[in-house]
Scaffold this active site. Sequence first.
Site, PDB file in Angstrom:
ATOM      1  N   LYS A 182       0.843  -1.203   0.000  1.00 12.83           N
ATOM      2  CA  LYS A 182       0.000   0.000   0.000  1.00 12.83           C
ATOM      3  C   LYS A 182       0.874   1.246   0.000  1.00 12.83           C
ATOM      4  CE  LYS A 182      -3.182   2.549   3.035  1.00 12.83           C
ATOM      5  NZ  LYS A 182      -3.834   2.558   4.356  1.00 12.83           N
ATOM      6  N   LYS A 214     -10.226  12.525   8.509  1.00 18.13           N
ATOM      7  CA  LYS A 214      -9.750  12.118   9.824  1.00 18.13           C
ATOM      8  C   LYS A 214      -9.740  13.314  10.777  1.00 18.13           C
ATOM      9  CE  LYS A 214      -6.477   8.664   8.006  1.00 18.13           C
ATOM     10  NZ  LYS A 214      -6.970   7.471   8.707  1.00 18.13           N
ATOM     11  N   ASP A 254     -12.169   6.826   3.862  1.00 16.13           N
ATOM     12  CA  ASP A 254     -10.972   6.588   4.669  1.00 16.13           C
ATOM     13  C   ASP A 254     -10.583   5.112   4.680  1.00 16.13           C
ATOM     14  OD1 ASP A 254      -8.819   7.315   6.242  1.00 16.13           O
ATOM     15  OD2 ASP A 254      -9.929   7.152   8.125  1.00 16.13           O
ATOM     16  N   ARG A 302      -7.516  -0.513   0.919  1.00 16.52           N
ATOM     17  CA  ARG A 302      -7.985  -1.768   0.319  1.00 16.52           C
ATOM     18  C   ARG A 302      -8.401  -1.573  -1.138  1.00 16.52           C
ATOM     19  NH1 ARG A 302     -12.365  -2.277   4.939  1.00 16.52           N
ATOM     20  NH2 ARG A 302     -10.622  -1.182   5.935  1.00 16.52           N
TER      21      ARG A 302
END
Length: 503
Positions: A268, A280, A350, A354
């Site tokens: 990632k 966030k 957020d 993935r």
Amino acid sequence: MTAVADRSLGPELARTETIGADTDVLVIGLTSSEDGPAIVPEDLFGDVLTADVRAELLDQLGAVGAKGKAEELTRIPAPPGLDGVTSVLAVGLGSADKLDAEQIRRSAGVAARSLSGTELVATTLSGLDIGAAAEGFYLGAYSFTPFRSDKSAPKPDERPVARVELLVPEPGFGEEALFRAQLTAEAVATARDFVNTPPSHLFPAEFAARAEELAEAAGLTVEVLDEKALEAGGYGGVLGVGKGSSRPPRLIRITYAGGPKKVALVGKGITFDTGGISIKPAQNMENMTSDMAGAAAVIAATLLAARLSLPITVTATVPMAENMPSATAQRPGDVLTQYGGTTVEVLNTDAEGRLILADAIVRASEDEPEYLIDVATLTGAQMVALGTRTPGVMGTDEFRDRVARISREVGENGWAMPLPAELRGDLNSKIADLANVAPHRWGGMLSAGLFLKEFVPEDVQWAHLDVAGPAYNTGGPFGYIGKGGTGVPVRTLIAVLQDIAAE
């Protein structure tokens, strides 16, 4: 562009059979017992640590309270008989019957961190395990200073130890172990450098360029896809995450062709993560400079596999994006089409890692690897479940357990975690093939693993490492780990690659 390879990452390491006349510090190991501390190894270096010198050292160390507890440091003036040595640093190794390579590595790291401003260190720890001692000293002495001006640059007495001489009992002793240890430590330091570089200077295009430069210097095959190539190829996950930033995404593939057996590494590479529209909290957001630690680790491990000439083929597939909120950013409720055709409803922007990993996993699987390992700072749930020093390892059962075991053997503490079938239904979407998050907070690390599993072919041995906490140390230094990027799990990856190569 400033290449990360241009900087010396750690101290110079060398083997020696004698102590030089200009040695600043001699480092020795102490174990603890009911009978008091003991200098180890007991049966080596008799020409350096004679019986009289050992006795004098133990008397002096006992007088100042040294116990030999793990990572305890005690520094005293060198006694008569150690010609050329200014002082002796005794580092605790704990109980002799529990001493292992990881404790040697940690104690060497603590010693290295304490020796700021020292030009030349000699150590007997190499007589216990030269590889562990070398790794510990190198990584403990690591520092990251490219962004310090003359106003705050380290003074000479604050700089890390410059040279470490590892005492060996005879010519040729530990030569191969030291070679491998130094290359491994350099790879960990390279990953740390990537992670510690601020997002102002390491955005997707720059990250890809630096990785490409390192790979080409090592003679490896490199492919870089820019935003136009990503769009043409249908990489909807990478593009969806990256479209909120003015600095467009990249995907880089680095291949070391060392043999017929194929291993895919996927990392990632979110160069900064604001959370996107699902933004966030401001507090501690600066730590999201580390959200590309998985990418840094797989790049460093692939380069290391080449330097070690492992007889396998390793390909790193690394998606890189910056997750930002803007008028062009993807929204909660959007649907994107991943590389390969799977559609995903984005319920939370957020949960972006993935999405880019799914594209990369599908692309990496087209090479028909026997093994696939993905690494990511993926979920806060990893830290809730396992703390900040224990990676979660998921995947196909046998390979998952193998990777977790090897991770613990090298001191990176991976722990096998399940992928419960009952959680899979929570990723169903009303309008797409999948949702990117479950509608609850339970088992978040495991749900992320289940999402990634959807993109891994059934015939591939797969392991997913969630290193959200272990990849970046926000607390005080410990062992051979300083603040900032840790380089986890580079040593796990290379040990697994070596294990596969030895099959």
